[in-house]
Design a protein around this motif. Structure first.
Motif, short mmCIF file in Angstrom:
data_model
loop_
_atom_site.label_atom_id
_atom_site.label_comp_id
_atom_site.label_asym_id
_atom_site.label_seq_id
_atom_site.Cartn_x
_atom_site.Cartn_y
_atom_site.Cartn_z
N VAL A 240 -27.23 -17.28 -13.94
CA VAL A 240 -27.62 -18.33 -12.98
C VAL A 240 -29.12 -18.28 -12.72
N ALA A 241 -29.70 -19.45 -12.44
CA ALA A 241 -31.15 -19.53 -12.27
C ALA A 241 -31.59 -19.54 -10.81
N PHE A 242 -30.64 -19.62 -9.86
CA PHE A 242 -31.05 -19.60 -8.46
C PHE A 242 -31.35 -18.18 -8.00
N THR A 243 -31.95 -18.08 -6.83
CA THR A 243 -32.34 -16.78 -6.27
C THR A 243 -31.43 -16.41 -5.10
N ILE A 244 -31.51 -15.15 -4.69
CA ILE A 244 -30.56 -14.63 -3.70
C ILE A 244 -30.73 -15.31 -2.34
N ASP A 261 -14.08 -18.39 -8.74
CA ASP A 261 -12.91 -17.89 -9.46
C ASP A 261 -13.13 -16.42 -9.83
N PRO A 262 -12.33 -15.50 -9.28
CA PRO A 262 -12.51 -14.08 -9.61
C PRO A 262 -12.46 -13.80 -11.12
N ALA A 263 -11.75 -14.62 -11.87
CA ALA A 263 -11.65 -14.41 -13.33
C ALA A 263 -13.01 -14.53 -14.01
N ASP A 264 -13.92 -15.31 -13.43
CA ASP A 264 -15.27 -15.45 -14.01
C ASP A 264 -16.09 -14.18 -13.90
N PHE A 265 -15.62 -13.24 -13.08
CA PHE A 265 -16.41 -12.04 -12.78
C PHE A 265 -15.80 -10.76 -13.36
N LEU A 266 -14.76 -10.90 -14.17
CA LEU A 266 -14.11 -9.73 -14.76
C LEU A 266 -15.08 -8.96 -15.65
N GLY A 267 -15.15 -7.66 -15.45
CA GLY A 267 -16.01 -6.80 -16.28
C GLY A 267 -17.47 -6.85 -15.92
N LEU A 268 -17.81 -7.60 -14.88
CA LEU A 268 -19.22 -7.78 -14.54
C LEU A 268 -19.81 -6.54 -13.86
N GLN A 269 -18.97 -5.79 -13.18
CA GLN A 269 -19.44 -4.61 -12.45
C GLN A 269 -20.16 -3.63 -13.38
N ASP A 270 -19.63 -3.44 -14.58
CA ASP A 270 -20.26 -2.52 -15.54
C ASP A 270 -21.53 -3.12 -16.13
N LYS A 271 -21.53 -4.43 -16.36
CA LYS A 271 -22.67 -5.08 -17.02
C LYS A 271 -23.92 -5.08 -16.16
N ILE A 272 -23.75 -5.11 -14.84
CA ILE A 272 -24.93 -5.26 -13.98
C ILE A 272 -25.68 -3.95 -13.76
N LYS A 273 -25.14 -2.85 -14.25
CA LYS A 273 -25.80 -1.55 -14.06
C LYS A 273 -27.18 -1.50 -14.70
N GLU A 274 -27.35 -2.22 -15.81
CA GLU A 274 -28.59 -2.13 -16.57
C GLU A 274 -29.57 -3.27 -16.28
N VAL A 275 -29.17 -4.26 -15.47
CA VAL A 275 -30.06 -5.41 -15.28
C VAL A 275 -31.11 -5.11 -14.22
N PRO A 276 -32.23 -5.85 -14.23
CA PRO A 276 -33.27 -5.63 -13.22
C PRO A 276 -32.73 -5.80 -11.80
N ARG A 277 -33.38 -5.12 -10.85
CA ARG A 277 -32.86 -5.06 -9.48
C ARG A 277 -32.64 -6.44 -8.83
N PRO A 278 -33.58 -7.41 -8.93
CA PRO A 278 -33.31 -8.71 -8.29
C PRO A 278 -32.06 -9.38 -8.85
N ARG A 279 -31.87 -9.31 -10.16
CA ARG A 279 -30.69 -9.90 -10.78
C ARG A 279 -29.43 -9.13 -10.36
#
Length: 497
Positions: A240-244, A261-279
């Motif tokens: 997404v391109a919007f900000t917090i 929809d919670p289904a859109d967020f499946l597996g996301l918890q692991d993926k966000i570990k490596e992304v920059p802090r604002p994201r």
């Protein structure tokens, strides 16, 4: 060449090769010397890019900067793009006003470069020209049905409620129950928030003198029947391109509840570990909103909400669907997508599945784009920018660019400030290296003569301050900080032009 320019600009003794006119007074000779040493620069566009560029250039003690603007009023997207419920963002106008009040800076509104005066004419009159005119257009969807009534760009919608003259007659039909915004950036969230803000809260903003939304827009929004807004994106929550800040405002919007929809967020918890802090922080907020059970107070608030907004991920618009009589938009056909690639290279590809999303209003928010301003200026129509290297327009010495026309429509006002300072820095480096024309240039005196011969009446900054006072006076009658003038002809009549 370089050493001659260096001396000419006054870093060493001023050359005395030309005697003063016979009989001239010392003060005349001083005026002539000062005039001849002036570094004449013009900036095209009076939004953040234009004013920040001028601000940096005025650090040079001999610089005089003229700012040209096609609207009769200054400040660009700060006036016409910032959401009317974000008045604090507009405080930067105070800084720009200080710049305009400098004795070495002038604002000339109601002058359209490319129509009233050409870029080659500006280059003849000035030592350097900076193009900072922003992104005046929107990217088309390029799908069937885009031309139907009930479809408009988010840019035009924002211009309508913010008083941009070219959009004052938009008249959006808000009699439908559901609106679809194609795009998931800050502009999309701004539009969704304005559509869903309860009328009583708009009134509260008025009572607090916190909104300069136009009278006409406020009247239409009061009558709005829109209850649900979907924001559609081709990719997923991580893209997404919007900000917090904007997301948090949407989640907390009075009278509205989020649909994720919670289904859109499946597996996301692991993926966000490596992304920059604002994201990471942004995605965590999305994740909590979509998957965690709200507390009692928040649950009660959502249960009582009469309006809703939702994010539809992995969907790409294929067609705007017409009503049965073919006279207006009635929905959007979406291709279901999946992601391929990793990191910045992640792209959405169609799966072959389709779905239809019924609605009565479609707002396209897939990006702004710049237009070419003059045939003499190189322009990359695919990227929508002027080809440049660090703000120096390629193959055109003495011509520069800053802001969105330089880098594309990305970032916030602070990003534009940094970008514009860099362009100003490059220009002054080129001056120091002897790469700008030597000898005096007439600046505005030459342009004023051209404009006068063409029947163009420029609007000065002091003229703008008269219009500003009129807007404030009109606003006070209804408890607003201002009531914007939206008709350029009325503005010119008020000034006696």
């Amino acid at each position: 060449m370089a050493s001659r320019c260096w001396r000419w600009w006054g870093w060493s003794a001023w050359p005395r090769t030309r005697p003063p006119p016979a009989g001239s007074t010392p003060s005349f000779r001083h005026h002539l010397s000062t005039q001849e040493k002036t570094l004449q620069i013009c900036v095209v566009g009076s939004g953040p890019a234009g004013f920040y560029t001028a601000q940096h250039l005025l650090k040079h003690p001999q610089a005089h900067v003229d700012i040209y603007e096609k609207q009769p009023v200054p400040f660009g997207l700060v006036r016409f793009g910032v959401a009317p419920d974000h008045p604090e963002v507009k405080n930067v106008i105070n800084t720009f006003t200080q710049t305009a009040h400098s004795g070495r800076c002038a604002f000339w509104g109601n002058v359209e470069v490319g129509r009233d005066v050409t870029v080659p004419e500006l280059r003849e009159a000035y030592h350097a020209v900076v193009l900072s005119y922003g992104a005046e257009d929107h990217r088309a969807l390029e799908v069937p049905g885009e031309e139907l009534p009930g479809v408009c760009s988010a840019r035009a919608f924002v211009g309508w409620y913010n008083g941009l003259p070219e959009n004052r007659e938009l008249e959006p039909d808000l009699s439908c129950d559901t609106a679809v915004i194609l795009g998931q950036g800050n502009v999309a969230l701004d539009v969704a928030r304005i559509l869903l803000t309860p009328p009583e809260h708009l009134e509260a903003f008025l009572l607090c003198q916190r909104t300069d939304i136009t009278k006409a827009a406020l009247g239409v929004l009061r009558q709005s029947r829109v209850k649900t807004v979907w924001l559609v994106g081709r990719r997923g929550p991580l893209q997404v391109a919007f900000t917090i800040k904007e997301l948090r405002e949407m989640i907390q919007l009075p009278g509205a509840r989020p649909i994720l929809d919670p289904a859109d967020f499946l597996g996301l918890q692991d993926k966000i570990k490596e992304v920059p802090r604002p994201r990471k922080r942004l995605t965590e907020l999305l994740l909590r909103t979509a998957t965690e059970k709200p507390g009692p107070e928040e649950a009660a608030r959502r249960a009582s909400a009469s309006r809703a907004w939702g994010l539809r991920f992995f969907r790409s618009p294929q067609q705007v669907l017409p009503s049965p009589d073919g006279r207006r938009a009635a929905g959007v056909r979406l291709a279901v997508t999946r992601l391929e690639g990793v990191g910045e290279a992640t792209r959405a590809v169609p799966t072959g599945d389709m779905e239809d999303l019924p609605c009565g209003l479609v707002l396209s928010s897939v990006g702004y784009k710049s237009r070419p301003v003059d045939p003499s200026v190189p322009f990359d129509s695919k990227l929508g920018v002027i080809p440049n290297v660090e703000g120096r327009v390629m193959d055109v010495p003495g011509l520069y660019c800053s802001g969105w026309v330089k880098r594309g429509p990305t970032g916030v006002i602070a990003t534009t400030m940094t970008d514009s300072f860099l362009t100003g820095q490059m220009l002054l480096q080129d001056l120091k290296a002897g790469l700008l024309p030597s000898g005096p240039r007439p600046g505005y005196a030459a342009i004023q003569a051209l404009l006068s011969s063409r029947g163009v009446r420029p609007v000065s900054f002091s003229d703008w301050e008269k219009l500003d006072a009129e807007e404030v006076a009109r606003g006070q009658r209804t408890g607003k900080p201002r009531e914007k003038l939206v008709d350029p002809q009325e503005m010119l009549r008020l000034l006696g032009h």
